[in-house]
Write an enzyme that holds these catalytic residues in place. Structure first.
Site, PDB file in Angstrom:
ATOM      1  N   THR A  61       0.824  -1.215   0.000  1.00  0.00           N
ATOM      2  CA  THR A  61       0.000   0.000   0.000  1.00  0.00           C
ATOM      3  C   THR A  61       0.858   1.264   0.000  1.00  0.00           C
ATOM      4  O   THR A  61       1.954   1.263   0.545  1.00  0.00           O
ATOM      5  CB  THR A  61      -0.863  -0.017   1.282  1.00  0.00           C
ATOM      6  OG1 THR A  61      -1.815  -1.058   1.145  1.00  0.00           O
ATOM      7  CG2 THR A  61      -1.565   1.288   1.535  1.00  0.00           C
ATOM      8  N   THR A 111      -0.181   1.168   6.803  1.00  0.00           N
ATOM      9  CA  THR A 111      -0.014   0.010   5.915  1.00  0.00           C
ATOM     10  C   THR A 111       0.188  -1.229   6.763  1.00  0.00           C
ATOM     11  O   THR A 111       0.912  -1.198   7.756  1.00  0.00           O
ATOM     12  CB  THR A 111       1.174   0.180   4.956  1.00  0.00           C
ATOM     13  OG1 THR A 111       1.412  -1.088   4.312  1.00  0.00           O
ATOM     14  CG2 THR A 111       2.453   0.621   5.663  1.00  0.00           C
ATOM     15  N   VAL A 158     -12.616  -5.621   1.920  1.00  0.00           N
ATOM     16  CA  VAL A 158     -12.078  -4.264   1.961  1.00  0.00           C
ATOM     17  C   VAL A 158     -11.227  -4.138   3.220  1.00  0.00           C
ATOM     18  O   VAL A 158     -11.630  -4.584   4.290  1.00  0.00           O
ATOM     19  CB  VAL A 158     -13.222  -3.218   1.985  1.00  0.00           C
ATOM     20  CG1 VAL A 158     -12.663  -1.819   2.167  1.00  0.00           C
ATOM     21  CG2 VAL A 158     -14.039  -3.293   0.692  1.00  0.00           C
TER      22      VAL A 158
HETATM   23  N1  ASP Z   1      -3.584  -2.283   4.639  1.00  0.00           N
HETATM   24  C1  ASP Z   1      -3.838  -2.854   3.355  1.00  0.00           C
HETATM   25  C2  ASP Z   1      -5.053  -3.727   3.433  1.00  0.00           C
HETATM   26  O1  ASP Z   1      -5.231  -4.416   4.399  1.00  0.00           O
HETATM   27  C3  ASP Z   1      -2.727  -3.671   2.832  1.00  0.00           C
HETATM   28  C4  ASP Z   1      -1.404  -2.964   2.784  1.00  0.00           C
HETATM   29  O2  ASP Z   1      -1.077  -2.176   3.662  1.00  0.00           O
HETATM   30  O3  ASP Z   1      -0.637  -3.206   1.836  1.00  0.00           O
HETATM   31  O4  ASP Z   1      -5.806  -3.751   2.481  1.00  0.00           O
END
Ligand code: ASP
Length: 359
Positions: A225, A276, A254
């Site tokens: 992310t 993230t 989601v």
């Molecule tokens: N936080 C994001 C999710 O759970 C994933 C990520 O941080 O790459 O969708």
């Protein structure tokens, strides 16, 4: 006498402008992340590291140029995130990961610390730059969050760039899905090898987590992310986050990225946050708002508050990941409890910092 008063007025105006205008300008800051997870020196080639560093720097400088020209923190956040969304290196926009069904479903959100207005979209498959549509939701609609087809219709009406879903295909992410799918199959077979792999991937310090949650660790070794927080010359904070979610996600899952208060939060009174990590935990811990609340109600500094949530609360829950945080005085915090996190910041004094590993 009249001349003297005029002179005094002139000096006061000039002095106070340099005192206030200048000091606000001195604090303009932009912080980004490109995801957290199992990012170690051992797994990184010099070419790959160079590519990441270059893109992160491009993103930092692009966002910062907006601030330097007197632009708003919201514009800077959007510009910095565009660079990462357009790159296949990150799990957002172009480089979004694949769902279980072989699609790319993206989520994004943005928040304005001055007004507490926010915009978010989730589960979109044809919007080239989800962060811009999130911004449009905030600026051009009376809503905070739009999802799926409706969000795509709205984006079209707003003149956003719509692409064919094939635009989001990247070989690396496709292979990642194939591996995740295979691992899932292995998981059903309950082989020893799989068990060993899982033990390796789950951070030792985390609290009790379920079998399904452990599987997500294996699948989502890296949370790519992207996010940005910024402080502009008007003293306003903004935060934005954009993601493809987690590889092999099912049922229109989601994560935290589009959830205001979880993956994204901004409030001029406290801080701006972009997170993230393993989204399910970040939602349950209401990470972004929790950092802000610790500052607001307990008087913690941005560093103390961010550390408390990431290194204590999340670790106890079993939530792997990290965040970037920025307060109104330009103080930066970038804690993470995973092995690495792509991160960096840029300040008026010319400091450009880009870091990837734990140490
Ligand atoms: N936080 C994001 C999710 O759970 C994933 C990520 O941080 O790459 O969708």
């Amino acid at each position: 006498m009249k001349k003297l008063v005029l002179l005094a007025l002139f000096f006061t105006a000039t002095y106070s402008q340099s005192l206030f205008g200048q000091s606000a300008k001195d604090k303009i800051t932009l912080v980004i992340h490109g995801g957290a997870g199992t990012i170690t020196r051992k797994n990184m080639s010099p070419e790959k590291e160079k590519a990441y560093r270059e893109k992160l720097e491009e993103s930092l400088r692009t966002g910062y140029a907006v601030l330097q020209k007197g632009g708003t923190s919201l514009d800077a956040v959007e510009a910095a995130i565009h660079v990462m969304e357009d790159s296949p290196l990150f799990n957002a926009g172009k480089g979004a990961v694949f769902t279980h069904d072989g699609k790319n479903e993206m989520d994004a959100s943005i928040m304005d610390g001055a007004t507490l207005k926010a915009g978010a979209i989730a589960g979109v498959t044809t919007i080239r730059n989800p962060i811009s549509t999130a911004r449009k939701v905030m600026d051009k609609s009376v809503h905070v969050m739009l999802i799926g087809k409706g969000a795509e219709e709205f984006a079209k009406l707003q003149g956003e760039t719509i692409v064919d879903p094939s635009y989001f295909y990247t070989e690396t992410r496709w292979k990642a899905l194939q591996n995740a799918l295979k691992e899932e199959k292995v998981e059903l077979d309950h082989t020893e090898k799989k068990k060993e792999e899982k033990t390796k991937e789950v951070p030792k310090k985390v609290g009790k987590i379920s079998k399904e949650e452990k599987n997500m660790f294996v699948e989502g070794k890296k949370f790519g992310t992207v996010g940005c927080v910024a402080l502009d010359q008007f003293g306003n904070l903004a935060a934005g986050t954009s993601t493809g979610g987690m590889t092999n996600k099912k049922w229109n899952r989601v994560g935290d990225a589009p959830i205001i208060g979880a993956g994204t939060y901004a409030n001029n009174a406290t801080c701006a946050i972009s997170a993230t990590g393993h989204g399910e935990f970040f939602i349950r811990a209401v990470v972004g708002h929790d950092v802000s609340a610790l500052m607001e109600y307990k008087g913690l500094s941005v560093k103390e508050a961010a550390n408390e949530v990431v290194m204590n609360k999340l670790v106890k829950m079993g939530g792997e990941g990290g965040l970037i945080a920025l307060d109104r005085n330009g103080n930066v915090a970038m804690p993470f409890n995973s092995e690495g996190m792509y991160r960096g910041y840029i300040k008026t004094d010319g400091t450009v910092v880009i870091e990837i590993y734990k140490d």
